[in-house]
Write an enzyme that holds these catalytic residues in place. Structure first.
Site, PDB file in Angstrom:
ATOM      1  NE  ARG A  15       5.040 -55.407 -43.600  1.00  0.00           N
ATOM      2  CZ  ARG A  15       5.029 -54.145 -44.035  1.00  0.00           C
ATOM      3  NH1 ARG A  15       4.885 -53.861 -45.178  1.00  0.00           N
ATOM      4  NH2 ARG A  15       5.062 -53.234 -43.188  1.00  0.00           N
ATOM      5  CE1 TYR A 100       9.669 -42.797 -37.370  1.00  0.00           C
ATOM      6  CE2 TYR A 100       8.956 -43.851 -39.103  1.00  0.00           C
ATOM      7  CZ  TYR A 100       8.654 -42.966 -37.967  1.00  0.00           C
ATOM      8  OH  TYR A 100       7.273 -42.660 -37.890  1.00  0.00           O
ATOM      9  CG  ASP A 102      12.010 -49.216 -40.614  1.00  0.00           C
ATOM     10  OD1 ASP A 102      11.962 -47.808 -40.173  1.00  0.00           O
ATOM     11  OD2 ASP A 102      11.123 -49.937 -40.702  1.00  0.00           O
ATOM     12  CB  SER A 402      57.078 -79.334 -59.686  1.00  0.00           C
ATOM     13  OG  SER A 402      57.389 -78.394 -60.312  1.00  0.00           O
TER      14      SER A 402
HETATM   15  C1  UD1 Z   1       4.736 -44.544 -39.738  1.00  0.00           C
HETATM   16  C2  UD1 Z   1       3.969 -43.236 -39.746  1.00  0.00           C
HETATM   17  C3  UD1 Z   1       3.368 -42.898 -41.018  1.00  0.00           C
HETATM   18  C4  UD1 Z   1       4.473 -42.687 -42.097  1.00  0.00           C
HETATM   19  C5  UD1 Z   1       5.563 -43.911 -42.133  1.00  0.00           C
HETATM   20  C6  UD1 Z   1       6.641 -43.715 -42.736  1.00  0.00           C
HETATM   21  C7  UD1 Z   1       2.766 -43.373 -37.561  1.00  0.00           C
HETATM   22  C8  UD1 Z   1       1.780 -43.785 -36.664  1.00  0.00           C
HETATM   23  N1  UD1 Z   1       2.759 -43.647 -38.692  1.00  0.00           N
HETATM   24  O1  UD1 Z   1       3.812 -45.415 -40.302  1.00  0.00           O
HETATM   25  O2  UD1 Z   1       2.508 -41.739 -41.230  1.00  0.00           O
HETATM   26  O3  UD1 Z   1       4.119 -42.358 -43.448  1.00  0.00           O
HETATM   27  O4  UD1 Z   1       5.725 -44.648 -40.775  1.00  0.00           O
HETATM   28  O5  UD1 Z   1       7.508 -44.678 -42.906  1.00  0.00           O
HETATM   29  O6  UD1 Z   1       3.803 -43.018 -37.023  1.00  0.00           O
HETATM   30  N2  UD1 Z   1       8.245 -48.562 -34.067  1.00  0.00           N
HETATM   31  C9  UD1 Z   1       8.646 -48.702 -32.772  1.00  0.00           C
HETATM   32  N3  UD1 Z   1       7.588 -48.806 -31.789  1.00  0.00           N
HETATM   33  C10 UD1 Z   1       6.381 -49.033 -32.076  1.00  0.00           C
HETATM   34  C11 UD1 Z   1       5.776 -48.975 -33.510  1.00  0.00           C
HETATM   35  C12 UD1 Z   1       6.936 -48.429 -34.538  1.00  0.00           C
HETATM   36  O7  UD1 Z   1       9.724 -48.630 -32.210  1.00  0.00           O
HETATM   37  O8  UD1 Z   1       5.632 -49.300 -30.983  1.00  0.00           O
HETATM   38  C13 UD1 Z   1       9.194 -48.298 -35.063  1.00  0.00           C
HETATM   39  C14 UD1 Z   1       9.671 -49.025 -36.091  1.00  0.00           C
HETATM   40  O9  UD1 Z   1      10.451 -50.000 -35.829  1.00  0.00           O
HETATM   41  C15 UD1 Z   1       9.731 -48.491 -37.335  1.00  0.00           C
HETATM   42  C16 UD1 Z   1       9.045 -47.165 -37.098  1.00  0.00           C
HETATM   43  O10 UD1 Z   1       8.655 -46.865 -35.525  1.00  0.00           O
HETATM   44  O11 UD1 Z   1      11.183 -48.061 -37.606  1.00  0.00           O
HETATM   45  C17 UD1 Z   1       7.805 -46.969 -37.920  1.00  0.00           C
HETATM   46  O12 UD1 Z   1       6.880 -47.863 -37.538  1.00  0.00           O
HETATM   47  P1  UD1 Z   1       5.960 -48.559 -38.506  1.00  0.00           P
HETATM   48  O13 UD1 Z   1       4.995 -49.519 -37.730  1.00  0.00           O
HETATM   49  O14 UD1 Z   1       6.842 -49.149 -39.773  1.00  0.00           O
HETATM   50  O15 UD1 Z   1       4.970 -47.401 -38.814  1.00  0.00           O
HETATM   51  P2  UD1 Z   1       4.086 -47.086 -40.143  1.00  0.00           P
HETATM   52  O16 UD1 Z   1       2.980 -47.884 -39.962  1.00  0.00           O
HETATM   53  O17 UD1 Z   1       4.719 -47.430 -41.499  1.00  0.00           O
HETATM   54 CA    CA Z   2       6.941 -48.557 -41.696  1.00  0.00          CA
END
Ligand code: UD1
Ligand code: CA
Length: 453
Positions: A15, A100, A102, A402
């Site tokens: 995104r 995380y 991010d 100058s």
């Molecule tokens: C996740 C949580 C959710 C929480 C939210 C908070 C799970 C299943 N859900 O959801 O409960 O409210 O974060 O922001 O954990 N990532 C990886 N590898 C993967 C998937 C994700 O490294 O295979 C990392 C992403 O880069 C990111 C973080 O994990 O930094 C969260 O992943 P994202 O896909 O954003 O999770 P959400 O669906 O937002």
């Molecule tokens: Ca997220």
């Protein structure tokens, strides 16, 4: 207690619609991941593991920190799967803290509170939001005990109404985590291995769940797109501005100040609007910075006034100097002190001695300038011959008329005077007047052309 930290950073960040990996997007001038790493470091973990995805070479190269252990998650099969990739490196840890890449504004104090609260059992950081959409919801029983986390896409209408959400930040006993991760299955709406499923397993196994909340809900906000990036940028800028103001720095408008790096300032420092500070900037006492000025890796001594619209980079500004408006000071420049640099003056890789003045429309490059020198308007050092750069030396108390062109390599002796409009390609003698220009002549009786009537 041996603490291992795992930072999840493998998500693609689609995104953001950018070729730059999401965790490398800058917030206050530093990659998102660098913020999380700095906060992580303050907990003094025994190990820090970052889980990165494909295209991660760039992440590793940019962050370039020998204390970090890197693990690749080639396919993003979910947060549980991501943590699993790091487990071989975390076997010897007592506990694992999941962060995380991010979620950059999480504060050390909030993490410390989680580590403290969850000395035994499992620590879970949550926040309560007016609009919880998109997040995993914390489902509790009638007595308020946590039962499980339900992801948005798997939630019922009733569960979607729960305002308490999972920040994703958890502290888990390593051995327990190891077992629970084995049990995860992707039987859910997204077909992913959800780390969040371990909460129900912990409840089943009688492990206490300790919930903490950060002081500010913004600490739990993640960045998925450029709107959220901009919004957290403003939050962080506000925090930084407040810290500076608490330290006695006057910001004419904290909403129009950007710090992308570090700033240390003495007393009575005043920054007008739209000042941008980048890299490492040190300001002495009694320093004034005018509107729209950019300082990047600059050291400024006491009693310096830098006026509006200046750009100063990799430079040292000595005490009692006055710069601007509209001055550009480039890398490798030192103003020893008491110097005046005025409008439309560019200085590069040069030393400007005590009390010397370059007040108008000049280019000074690769120059050693002594003290008490006066450089007339429009003076240029011709430092480049098309292939090489050459040095100009201007000794103490010399006066350059100058619009002189000083063709380097060239030396202007002490107390020399250079006539206006001269092209000086040979060394000029100390104490003498040197001229190098066409002689003025008058042609009497010459008529300008005029149109016939
Ligand atoms: C996740 C949580 C959710 C929480 C939210 C908070 C799970 C299943 N859900 O959801 O409960 O409210 O974060 O922001 O954990 N990532 C990886 N590898 C993967 C998937 C994700 O490294 O295979 C990392 C992403 O880069 C990111 C973080 O994990 O930094 C969260 O992943 P994202 O896909 O954003 O999770 P959400 O669906 O937002
Ligand atoms: Ca997220």
């Amino acid at each position: 207690m041996k603490l291992g930290i795992v930072i999840l950073a493998a998500g693609q960040g689609t995104r953001m619609k950018s070729s730059l990996p999401k965790v490398l997007h800058p917030l206050a001038g530093r990659p998102l991941l660098a913020h999380v790493l700095e906060t992580a470091r303050s907990l003094q973990p025994a190990k820090t593991v970052v889980v990165y995805g494909h295209g991660g070479e760039r992440v590793r190269d940019t962050i370039d920190n020998p204390d970090i252990l890197w693990v690749e998650q080639a396919e993003q099969l979910g947060t549980g799967h991501a943590v699993q990739q790091a487990m071989p490196l975390l076997q010897d840890m007592d506990k694992v803290l999941v962060l995380y890449g991010d979620v950059p504004l999480i504060r050390a104090e909030s993490l410390q509170a989680l580590v403290h609260e969850a000395a035994s059992g499992l620590g879970l950081m949550t926040v309560t939001l007016d609009d919880p959409s998109g997040y995993g919801r914390i489902e509790r029983d009638a007595d308020g005990r946590v039962l499980r986390i339900v992801e948005q896409k798997d939630a019922s209408e009733e569960q979607l109404a729960i305002p308490e959400i999972n920040t994703g930040i958890m502290l888990i006993d390593t051995a327990r985590l190891q077992g629970w991760l084995q049990e995860l299955s992707p039987q859910n709406a997204q077909g992913e291995y959800y780390l969040t499923d371990i909460i129900a397993m912990a409840v089943r196994d009688g492990v206490d769940i300790h919930v903490t909340q950060p002081a500010d809900t913004v600490e739990a906000e993640g960045i998925n797109d450029c709107l959220q990036l901009a919004s957290l940028e403003r939050v962080l800028q506000r925090w930084q501005a407040e810290a500076l103001m608490r330290d006695g720095v006057t910001l004419k408008d904290p909403a129009r100040f950007d710090l992308r790096g570090s700033l240390s300032a003495g007393t009575d420092v005043v920054l007008d609007v739209n000042v941008i500070i980048e890299g490492q900037v040190v300001l002495g006492s009694n320093v004034t910075i005018g509107a729209n000025t950019v300082l990047r890796n600059v050291q400024v001594a006491d009693n310096v006034c830098i006026r509006e619209n200046c750009v100063i980079e990799d430079a040292v500004i000595g005490p009692d100097s006055a710069i601007g408006p509209f001055s550009r000071i480039r890398p490798g420049t030192e103003l020893v002190g008491g110097a005046h640099v005025g409008n439309f003056v560019e200085i590069k890789n040069s030393t400007i001695g005590l009390g010397s003045k370059v007040n108008h429309l000049s280019y000074i490059g690769d120059t050693q300038m002594g003290s008490g020198v006066n450089i007339g308007a429009g003076t240029i050092t011709c430092n480049y011959d098309g292939a090489y750069k050459h040095q100009t030396v201007i000794e103490d108390k010399s006066f350059i008329g100058s619009n002189a062109a000083l063709v380097a390599p060239v030396r202007i002796g002490e107390n020399a005077t250079i006539g206006a409009g001269s092209v000086i390609a040979k060394d000029a003698e100390a104490g003498e007047l040197t001229l190098a220009r066409g002689k003025q002549v008058t042609i009497r009786g010459w008529k300008r052309p005029s149109k016939e009537k």
